[in-house]
Design a protein around this motif. Sequence first.
Motif, short mmCIF file in Angstrom:
data_model
loop_
_atom_site.label_atom_id
_atom_site.label_comp_id
_atom_site.label_asym_id
_atom_site.label_seq_id
_atom_site.Cartn_x
_atom_site.Cartn_y
_atom_site.Cartn_z
N ILE A 271 0.85 -1.18 0.00
CA ILE A 271 0.00 0.00 0.00
C ILE A 271 0.89 1.23 0.00
CG2 ILE A 271 -1.72 1.27 1.31
CD1 ILE A 271 -2.73 -1.38 2.30
N GLY A 272 0.75 2.07 -1.02
CA GLY A 272 1.61 3.23 -1.14
C GLY A 272 1.35 4.26 -0.06
N PHE A 273 2.38 5.09 0.19
CA PHE A 273 2.24 6.19 1.15
C PHE A 273 1.64 7.36 0.39
CE2 PHE A 273 3.66 9.75 3.70
CZ PHE A 273 3.46 9.27 4.99
N GLN A 274 0.35 7.60 0.58
CA GLN A 274 -0.39 8.58 -0.21
C GLN A 274 -0.50 9.89 0.56
OE1 GLN A 274 -4.07 6.67 -1.21
NE2 GLN A 274 -3.08 5.14 -2.49
N PHE A 275 0.26 10.89 0.11
CA PHE A 275 0.33 12.17 0.81
C PHE A 275 -0.70 13.17 0.29
CE2 PHE A 275 2.39 16.28 1.87
CZ PHE A 275 2.52 16.11 3.24
N PHE A 276 -0.78 13.30 -1.04
CA PHE A 276 -1.69 14.27 -1.64
C PHE A 276 -3.01 13.60 -2.01
CE2 PHE A 276 2.51 16.07 -2.43
CZ PHE A 276 2.34 17.33 -1.87
N THR A 277 -3.95 13.65 -1.08
CA THR A 277 -5.29 13.13 -1.32
C THR A 277 -6.30 14.19 -0.91
OG1 THR A 277 -5.53 12.20 0.90
CG2 THR A 277 -4.49 10.78 -0.76
N ILE A 278 -7.53 13.99 -1.32
CA ILE A 278 -8.58 14.96 -0.98
C ILE A 278 -8.73 15.07 0.54
CG2 ILE A 278 -11.05 15.47 -1.15
CD1 ILE A 278 -10.98 14.14 -3.92
N ARG A 279 -8.77 13.91 1.22
CA ARG A 279 -8.93 13.92 2.67
C ARG A 279 -7.77 14.68 3.33
NH1 ARG A 279 -9.82 8.89 3.71
NH2 ARG A 279 -11.93 8.99 4.51
N ASN A 280 -6.56 14.42 2.88
CA ASN A 280 -5.41 15.08 3.48
C ASN A 280 -5.41 16.59 3.21
OD1 ASN A 280 -4.65 12.57 4.31
ND2 ASN A 280 -2.83 12.42 3.04
N MET A 281 -5.88 16.98 2.03
CA MET A 281 -5.97 18.42 1.73
C MET A 281 -7.01 19.10 2.61
SD MET A 281 -3.62 18.95 -0.44
CE MET A 281 -3.97 20.61 -1.02
N PHE A 282 -8.14 18.42 2.83
CA PHE A 282 -9.14 18.97 3.76
C PHE A 282 -8.53 19.12 5.15
CE2 PHE A 282 -13.20 17.42 1.37
CZ PHE A 282 -12.94 18.34 0.38
N GLY A 283 -7.78 18.10 5.57
CA GLY A 283 -7.13 18.16 6.88
C GLY A 283 -6.13 19.30 6.96
N PHE A 284 -5.37 19.50 5.88
CA PHE A 284 -4.39 20.58 5.83
C PHE A 284 -5.06 21.93 6.05
CE2 PHE A 284 -2.46 24.05 3.45
CZ PHE A 284 -1.16 24.05 3.93
N PHE A 285 -6.09 22.23 5.25
CA PHE A 285 -6.72 23.55 5.34
C PHE A 285 -7.50 23.74 6.64
CE2 PHE A 285 -6.00 23.52 0.70
CZ PHE A 285 -5.33 24.73 0.60
N THR A 286 -8.03 22.66 7.20
CA THR A 286 -8.72 22.77 8.49
C THR A 286 -7.74 23.21 9.57
OG1 THR A 286 -10.31 21.05 7.89
CG2 THR A 286 -10.04 21.50 10.23
N ILE A 287 -6.61 22.51 9.66
CA ILE A 287 -5.60 22.87 10.66
C ILE A 287 -4.96 24.22 10.34
CG2 ILE A 287 -3.39 22.17 11.68
CD1 ILE A 287 -5.82 20.54 12.59
N PHE A 288 -4.71 24.45 9.05
CA PHE A 288 -4.15 25.73 8.61
C PHE A 288 -5.01 26.90 9.12
CE2 PHE A 288 -4.02 29.23 5.54
CZ PHE A 288 -2.66 29.47 5.41
N GLY A 289 -6.33 26.78 8.93
CA GLY A 289 -7.23 27.86 9.35
C GLY A 289 -7.24 28.09 10.85
N TRP A 290 -7.38 27.00 11.62
CA TRP A 290 -7.50 27.16 13.07
C TRP A 290 -6.18 27.57 13.71
CZ3 TRP A 290 -12.05 28.14 14.56
CH2 TRP A 290 -13.16 27.51 13.99
N VAL A 291 -5.07 27.03 13.25
CA VAL A 291 -3.77 27.44 13.79
C VAL A 291 -3.48 28.89 13.41
CG1 VAL A 291 -1.27 27.04 13.64
CG2 VAL A 291 -2.82 25.11 13.90
N GLY A 292 -3.84 29.27 12.19
CA GLY A 292 -3.68 30.66 11.78
C GLY A 292 -4.45 31.61 12.67
N ILE B 112 3.41 30.95 7.96
CA ILE B 112 4.42 29.88 8.06
C ILE B 112 4.01 28.85 9.10
CG2 ILE B 112 6.80 29.36 8.74
CD1 ILE B 112 7.55 32.11 7.48
N THR B 113 3.61 29.33 10.28
CA THR B 113 3.22 28.41 11.36
C THR B 113 2.01 27.58 10.97
OG1 THR B 113 4.04 30.01 12.99
CG2 THR B 113 2.58 28.27 13.80
N ALA B 114 1.01 28.22 10.36
CA ALA B 114 -0.20 27.51 9.95
C ALA B 114 0.12 26.49 8.87
CB ALA B 114 -1.25 28.51 9.45
N SER B 115 1.01 26.84 7.95
CA SER B 115 1.39 25.92 6.87
C SER B 115 2.12 24.69 7.42
CB SER B 115 2.27 26.62 5.84
OG SER B 115 1.57 27.68 5.23
#
Length: 198
Positions: A62-83, A98-101
């Motif tokens: 099973i490949g290590f899948q980094f760029f997926t829809i679920r992961n992108m949603f997770g990125f922007f969710t945390i990005f927003g709240w940490v920002g 930078i911190t949010a990213s």
Amino acid sequence: MTSMLTIMDWFGPLPVFEKIFWSVAILFSLLFLIQNVLSLLGGDHDGATGDVSDMLDADDGIGFQFFTIRNMFGFFTIFGWVGLACIHNGLSPAVTIITASVAGLGMMLIMAAMFYYTGKLAYDGTLRMHNALHATASVYLTIPPARTGTGKVTLQVQGAWRELDAMTDEAEPIGTGAFVTVRSVLDNQVLIVTKQTR
């Protein structure tokens, strides 16, 4: 209507920079929540989970899948709240972004790792013929001599009873009910067996 006016009264005076983070945080939190609810209900089609059985059948792991829809949603969710947390702590816009990213990328990494290792733990029911080597089997259909035809044997492989095709190099046929030992596998499809002597 009153509640909408209250929200606009609160949102309107905010600085544009903070508005962007509030919009990202709320929108992607809702999308992330909806996707996870659909996943629990069996409606998930995201590449993060993928079709695990297809990948296992291909025997590629099973490949290590980094760029997926679920992961992108997770990125922007945390990005927003940490920002927003950074803004409320008085950090500069550059430090906030930078911190949010970094926090968002960390979330993506954690989620990708979680699904990778969860997939590795998934049960793999695909038959690996080599797992039958040296196993004892019972002849179900007579096996013709000298590889002139195939018979069938029953044996336990990977924790389950299977009925598989078998051939033999022996000069005499091996009749139904005889016990045989698997010596090799031909073309990953047919077992080559020898009769057990008692």
